[in-house]
Structures are given as C-alpha cells and as structure tokens.
Write a protein that holds these residues in place. Structure first.
Motif: not given
Length: 68
Positions: A20-27
């Motif tokens: 989740r943190k990786t996806l949020v960082r990408w977003a």
C-alpha cells in the motif's frame, strides 16, 4: 477465479502495508504540486484490492517501455 494463494504471495513478497505504501508513493509521484491526479479511494479498498481514483487520466504519465 479467486486466487487462493494471493494473500500469502503478497505477504511474502511485499507485506500488505508495504505494498500500500509503495502504491501511495507512486500516486504521490504522479501528482504535481498543484493538482491531485491520482488519489487513494479507501472507501473501495478490500482485503485483496487497493483502489485509486484518477482525476484526469490524460495527466497520468505513460509507462516507459524497456528495450532488451
């Protein structure tokens, strides 16, 4: 078809919160300082799905292709 091993693969490879943190960082990296282009949609999250909203899909950068 439901992938019965999905949970264990995600947990082994990422850990749920790390994914989740990786996806949020990408977003966040897609968003420019003045506009939010990609946002988390926590109301649509499930155990097996992280959801995001695209405010303007045209502003999302294209994936770069890699030549081998």
């Amino acid at each position: 078809m439901v992938d019965s091993d999905y949970q264990s693969r995600i947990q082994y490879g990422w850990g749920e919160e790390d994914l989740r943190k990786t996806l949020v960082r990408w977003a966040t990296s897609v968003n420019d300082g003045n506009r939010e282009i990609v946002l988390e949609d926590e109301s649509r999250f499930t155990v097996h799905c992280y959801a995001f909203n695209l405010k303007d899909p045209e502003l999302v950068p294209q994936l770069k292709s890699f030549e081998s």
